[in-house]
Design an enzyme around this catalytic site. Structure first.
Site, PDB file in Angstrom:
ATOM      1  N   LEU A  81      -6.923-103.283  -5.322  1.00 17.70           N
ATOM      2  CA  LEU A  81      -8.376-103.251  -5.084  1.00 17.70           C
ATOM      3  C   LEU A  81      -8.642-103.202  -3.585  1.00 17.70           C
ATOM      4  CD1 LEU A  81     -11.398-105.026  -6.511  1.00 17.70           C
ATOM      5  CD2 LEU A  81     -10.823-105.551  -4.151  1.00 17.70           C
ATOM      6  N   CYS A 139      -5.346-106.414  -7.443  1.00 20.19           N
ATOM      7  CA  CYS A 139      -5.317-107.296  -6.272  1.00 20.19           C
ATOM      8  C   CYS A 139      -5.198-106.495  -4.986  1.00 20.19           C
ATOM      9  CB  CYS A 139      -4.211-108.338  -6.427  1.00 20.19           C
ATOM     10  SG  CYS A 139      -4.499-109.787  -5.400  1.00 20.19           S
ATOM     11  N   LEU A 140      -3.997-106.359  -4.436  1.00 22.43           N
ATOM     12  CA  LEU A 140      -3.842-105.507  -3.252  1.00 22.43           C
ATOM     13  C   LEU A 140      -4.355-104.097  -3.568  1.00 22.43           C
ATOM     14  CD1 LEU A 140      -2.615-105.072  -0.381  1.00 22.43           C
ATOM     15  CD2 LEU A 140      -0.525-104.347  -1.522  1.00 22.43           C
ATOM     16  N   LYS A 165      36.268-114.646 -27.215  1.00 22.53           N
ATOM     17  CA  LYS A 165      36.820-115.591 -26.223  1.00 22.53           C
ATOM     18  C   LYS A 165      35.775-116.093 -25.204  1.00 22.53           C
ATOM     19  CE  LYS A 165      40.817-116.269 -26.314  1.00 22.53           C
ATOM     20  NZ  LYS A 165      41.381-117.087 -27.390  1.00 22.53           N
ATOM     21  N   PRO A 166      34.960-115.203 -24.620  1.00 18.39           N
ATOM     22  CA  PRO A 166      33.978-115.739 -23.668  1.00 18.39           C
ATOM     23  C   PRO A 166      33.082-116.808 -24.310  1.00 18.39           C
ATOM     24  CG  PRO A 166      34.041-113.338 -23.545  1.00 18.39           C
ATOM     25  CD  PRO A 166      34.888-113.727 -24.725  1.00 18.39           C
ATOM     26  N   THR A 167      32.736-116.612 -25.582  1.00 17.87           N
ATOM     27  CA  THR A 167      31.901-117.609 -26.275  1.00 17.87           C
ATOM     28  C   THR A 167      32.659-118.926 -26.410  1.00 17.87           C
ATOM     29  OG1 THR A 167      30.750-115.900 -27.483  1.00 17.87           O
ATOM     30  CG2 THR A 167      30.665-118.098 -28.434  1.00 17.87           C
ATOM     31  N   HIS A 176      -5.345-110.524 -11.434  1.00 14.77           N
ATOM     32  CA  HIS A 176      -4.109-109.994 -12.026  1.00 14.77           C
ATOM     33  C   HIS A 176      -4.239-110.035 -13.544  1.00 14.77           C
ATOM     34  CE1 HIS A 176      -1.632-109.650  -8.411  1.00 14.77           C
ATOM     35  NE2 HIS A 176      -2.282-110.710  -7.975  1.00 14.77           N
ATOM     36  N   ASP A 211      27.220-123.888 -13.854  1.00 14.32           N
ATOM     37  CA  ASP A 211      26.559-123.819 -12.537  1.00 14.32           C
ATOM     38  C   ASP A 211      26.303-125.241 -12.050  1.00 14.32           C
ATOM     39  OD1 ASP A 211      26.335-121.132 -13.044  1.00 14.32           O
ATOM     40  OD2 ASP A 211      24.177-121.166 -13.453  1.00 14.32           O
ATOM     41  N   GLU A 242      -2.846-108.427 -15.716  1.00 15.07           N
ATOM     42  CA  GLU A 242      -1.551-108.259 -16.404  1.00 15.07           C
ATOM     43  C   GLU A 242      -0.974-109.607 -16.840  1.00 15.07           C
ATOM     44  OE1 GLU A 242      -2.117-107.812 -13.195  1.00 15.07           O
ATOM     45  OE2 GLU A 242      -0.433-108.372 -11.917  1.00 15.07           O
TER      46      GLU A 242
HETATM   47  N1  GLN Z   1      -1.865-109.674   0.169  1.00  9.81           N
HETATM   48  C1  GLN Z   1      -3.130-109.688  -0.478  1.00  9.81           C
HETATM   49  C2  GLN Z   1      -3.840-111.030  -0.383  1.00  9.81           C
HETATM   50  O1  GLN Z   1      -3.228-112.025  -0.066  1.00  9.81           O
HETATM   51  C3  GLN Z   1      -2.999-109.267  -1.924  1.00  9.81           C
HETATM   52  C4  GLN Z   1      -2.262-110.282  -2.762  1.00  9.81           C
HETATM   53  C5  GLN Z   1      -1.828-109.752  -4.088  1.00  9.81           C
HETATM   54  O2  GLN Z   1      -1.813-108.540  -4.323  1.00  9.81           O
HETATM   55  N2  GLN Z   1      -1.421-110.615  -4.975  1.00  9.81           N
HETATM   56  O3  GLN Z   1      -5.008-111.134  -0.638  1.00  9.81           O
END
Ligand code: GLN
Length: 529
Positions: free
Chosen positions: A381, A378-379, A191-193, A504, A149, A506
């Site tokens: 909530l 986030c969103l 071959k690809p390797t 978040h 690349d 997660e």
């Molecule tokens: N859009 C919403 C905000 O900016 C939620 C952002 C999100 O879920 N990460 O507050």
């Protein structure tokens, strides 16, 4: 002090072979006695992936320090149990920015600024500085993309030069390639390797170890063939087995003797201890219960766009021995919420823009009214608050000003400090922030702590003008910023599990320490909570 060691991970033949997971797994194998720092080099010209659509680049991973980085950092943190820093993600955009700043300052006065040595020097010096700052024993440097690349040529050139600087005995070049078994041929093909290693050699990099991604273990014959043609020892040809569960990869590598090869080549000693890890992988394979969880996503490359959420659920699977089936729900044209009929739980993840929000609100209403475990992120909530305002507080037309600037009841509004920000790159409320937990709540039970820290990426918040009406009608703010202005966690205590967060969580879940919020959600969804 012993010299810092380096493992350079490159990829060939195809993209998407799992270089990040391979690098993270190697890190896991060697981490018992070594301080490891992962570095990722990305060839694109964006300064960071923060402004990219997850559809193009996968999830934007956010670190404690607020850096928006490549999603491979998610793998590094989850496999290594460490907290990464944003400067460990080196993009060509960031490198050019540094070169340009140096040029304007006069650092190159009188010289013609060139790719070699000036750009490659900036790359190398950045890496050496990290090694020094972190007092790292080992740096694992992953080069994004595939050899050949255009975008990653300068990174490869810098990696080639490094062996002179650090000494050949302190650096290992590891190349990940693909070993296909074509339909009807029933034979592993090298071959690809060979071709991909040739491309690497043309750039002056002679790999020490080759990992061949394959649907089965590499045969003795193919190992010898690759060893012969590519000039590596046969034991340094290692299988990168296709697996259903990415957490099996460190176990595969251990079985293939990768740790010993690296010990030998780098003169290090850090024997892997995978006992606990194997137990968790075993748990995932032998579930005691099974649930289906709905995720209301809108990005079509779902697996990559919601990688951390999927992994957080996988961590819970391992700890709770619960198999989790995912049901993706596209809410843009949602007719009714009957899609939730057979669901044990529902997650509304983060997101931007109004598309699909009304459908998500409808889903949340159904989850609340029917007591289906719900986790909002986030969103998620923000929309739970909108739903609650409309249907419980009777604020008709309540909304977030992100989606309806003229709403009569702006229960979600832009953060005051965000109002005058015009630039888009790295300007959200980003990174780790503290929340103070209210005693006696679900959040307090799950986190077992009065003060918690989770990562953020948002511009909007629960509007303080509506705090009173929301809480008066029964919504519990179970975590807020220290001054009480920002709502970080909400819950409805009378329901089995109705919890949402502005953060978040997660992003901090790892195999060895699953996120408490996901843990509680899976427990409740499987009826064990
Ligand atoms: N859009 C919403 C905000 O900016 C939620 C952002 C999100 O879920 N990460 O507050």
């Amino acid at each position: 002090m012993p010299a810092t060691k380096y493992i350079i991970v490159t990829g060939g033949v195809l993209s998407g072979l799992g270089k990040g997971i391979a690098a993270a797994s190697i890190g896991h194998l060697l981490s018992a006695r070594l301080k490891i720092v992962p570095i990722k080099c990305d060839g694109y010209l964006n300064v960071d992936p923060g402004t990219m659509n997850p559809f193009e680049h996968g999830e934007v991973f956010v670190l404690d320090d607020g850096g928006e980085v490549d999603m491979d950092f998610g793998h590094y943190e989850r496999f290594l149990g460490i907290r990464c820093k944003s400067k460990w993600n080196l993009t060509m955009g960031r490198i050019f920015h540094m070169v340009r700043e140096k040029e304007r300052k006069g650092d190159y006065l009188g010289k013609t600024v060139q790719y070699i040595p000036h750009v490659t020097d900036v790359i190398k010096n950045h890496i050496y500085k990290i090694a020094e700052e972190e007092s790292a024993d080992l740096l694992i440097v992953e080069i994004g993309g595939t050899v050949g690349d255009i975008e990653n040529e300068l990174f490869l050139e810098a990696m080639r030069q490094m062996k002179e600087d650090v000494g050949r005995e302190n650096i290992v070049y590891l190349h990940l390639t693909y070993v296909p078994i074509p339909h009807g041929v029933h034979e592993q093909k090298s071959k690809p390797t060979q071709q991909s290693v040739n491309l690497l050699k043309q750039r002056g990099i002679f790999p020490d170890i080759i990992i061949g991604r394959c649907s089965e273990y590499l045969t003795k014959e193919i190992r010898l063939k690759i060893s012969n043609f590519c000039d590596v020892s046969p034991e340094a040809v290692v299988t990168g087995l296709d697996v259903d569960d990415i957490y099996e990869i460190p176990i595969v590598f251990e079985k293939e003797g990768l740790a010993e090869i690296l010990h030998k080549k780098l003169n290090i000693y850090s024997p892997p201890d995978l006992r606990r890890w194997k137990k968790l992988v075993e748990n995932t394979r032998n579930p005691k219960s099974e649930i289906t969880v709905a995720i209301c996503g809108k990005y079509t490359k779902l697996e990559d766009s919601y990688a951390s959420i999927i992994e957080s659920l996988n961590h819970c699977s391992a700890h709770l021995r619960c198999r989790i089936h995912l049901q993706w729900i596209e809410t843009t044209d949602l007719k009714d919420a009957s899609v939730l009929n057979d669901m044990n739980g529902v997650i509304v993840p983060g997101g931007f823009g109004s598309r699909g929000t009304e459908g998500k609100i409808e889903i949340i209403r159904r989850a609340r009214e029917e007591n289906i475990p719900f986790l909002g992120l986030c969103l998620g909530l923000q929309l739970a608050v909108v739903e609650y305002a409309r249907n419980v507080c009777h604020l008709e037309g309540a909304n977030s000003t992100e989606f309806d600037p003229d709403t009569p009841f702006p229960v979600i509004d832009i953060l005051p400090e965000q109002k005058d920000i015009k630039e888009k790159g790295g300007t959200m409320r980003l990174g780790a922030y503290e929340a103070i937990v209210k005693e006696g709540t679900m959040i307090s039970r799950l986190y077992k702590s009065h003060s918690i820290s989770e990562r953020h990426r948002h511009r909007y918040e629960v509007n303080p003008e509506y705090h009173k009406i929301l809480t008066d009608t029964g919504l519990v703010f179970s975590g807020t910023s220290r001054d009480g202005r920002l709502v970080e966690f909400i819950e409805l205590p009378e329901l089995r599990y109705f919890v949402a967060t502005q953060a978040h969580p997660e992003l901090k879940s790892s195999m060895e320490e699953p996120s408490p919020l996901f843990y509680g959600f899976v427990q409740a969804s499987s009826g064990a909570g």
